[in-house]
Design a protein around this motif. Structure first.
Motif, mmCIF file in Angstrom:
data_model
loop_
_atom_site.group_PDB
_atom_site.id
_atom_site.type_symbol
_atom_site.label_atom_id
_atom_site.label_comp_id
_atom_site.label_asym_id
_atom_site.label_seq_id
_atom_site.Cartn_x
_atom_site.Cartn_y
_atom_site.Cartn_z
ATOM 1 N N LEU A 42 -6.198 14.672 -2.801
ATOM 2 C CA LEU A 42 -7.174 13.789 -2.171
ATOM 3 C C LEU A 42 -7.633 14.442 -0.880
ATOM 4 N N LEU A 44 -9.839 13.648 2.565
ATOM 5 C CA LEU A 44 -10.466 12.614 3.381
ATOM 6 C C LEU A 44 -11.487 13.239 4.325
ATOM 7 N N CYS A 148 -6.634 4.863 -2.602
ATOM 8 C CA CYS A 148 -5.647 5.924 -2.797
ATOM 9 C C CYS A 148 -4.600 5.520 -3.830
ATOM 10 N N GLN A 149 -4.160 4.269 -3.769
ATOM 11 C CA GLN A 149 -3.143 3.834 -4.715
ATOM 12 C C GLN A 149 -3.678 3.796 -6.136
ATOM 13 N N GLU A 152 -3.920 7.405 -7.287
ATOM 14 C CA GLU A 152 -2.594 7.959 -7.575
ATOM 15 C C GLU A 152 -2.031 7.388 -8.868
ATOM 16 N N ILE A 160 -2.408 14.947 -0.087
ATOM 17 C CA ILE A 160 -3.573 14.355 0.553
ATOM 18 C C ILE A 160 -3.810 15.117 1.845
ATOM 19 N N LEU A 187 0.853 3.265 2.401
ATOM 20 C CA LEU A 187 1.033 3.740 1.030
ATOM 21 C C LEU A 187 2.505 3.901 0.662
#
Length: 199
Positions: A42, A44, A148-149, A152, A160, A187
């Motif tokens: 990921l 950002l 994000c969750q 994932e 990340i 998270l």
């Protein structure tokens, strides 16, 4: 009493790489990922158009090639730019999606992470409405943690990082205003998944 649905009966959060909780605004700026690519990173970012001005809709217009280049002097410096991100999270926590996560969005540019070049090939890009060095909103952290969750859960995410980490010296976003420990705590992901020194 009606029995609770089994997990297999619950509606999926995803449809062909599109997250159902997001507002979909398909961009033409994407391409196929290399064959047999593990989508495991990921990235950002932060963005606002014009810089430091929020809620204009210009970020969305940029990602779908509909930005009026003559609407602001800053836009002359990016005239003709064709970019995209998978997701964009506004200051109030609204989530937009422009490219299927199964496809390659054009967000990281020349980049490298842990010895692997071309981060666009194997990453999912998430833009936060903001300006590097300035703080982000609580609603953005909440929406970011949710996205994000979901990502994932669907993909084999192992790391990340920020744009500043995959393109050091060239990019500075999301910048010092982004609180990495806050995201890590929300998270509850292992610290090893985050860039060294951020959590």
């Amino acid at each position: 009493m009606t029995p609770a649905p089994r997990a297999s009966q619950l509606p999926s959060a995803w449809d062909a790489g599109w997250l159902q909780m997001a507002t979909h605004c398909p961009s033409p700026n994407f391409g196929p990922r290399p064959a047999a690519t593990d989508i495991d990173l990921l990235v950002l970012h932060s963005i606002s158009l014009p810089p430091g001005i929020y809620g204009t809709g210009d970020v969305q217009r940029l990602f779908v090639n509909q930005l009026d280049w003559d609407a602001h002097p800053y836009f002359q410096g990016i005239r003709g730019l064709k970019v995209s991100s998978h997701f964009f999270i506004t200051r109030v926590g609204t989530v937009w999606q422009f490219v299927s996560c199964n496809d390659r969005a054009w967000h990281a540019g020349a980049s490298s992470w842990q010895g692997r070049e071309r981060c666009n090939d194997y990453s999912i890009g998430i833009e936060l409405e903001g300006l590097e060095g300035l703080p982000f909103e609580a609603a953005q952290y909440a929406a970011l943690a949710q996205v994000c969750q979901h990502v994932e859960d669907e993909y084999s995410i192992r790391q990340i990082a920020g744009h500043e980490h995959v393109a050091p010296g060239r990019k500075q976003d999301p910048g010092s205003g982004f609180v990495w420990p806050q995201l890590q705590q929300m998270l509850n992901w292992p610290r090893a998944m985050f860039p060294p020194g951020t959590v």
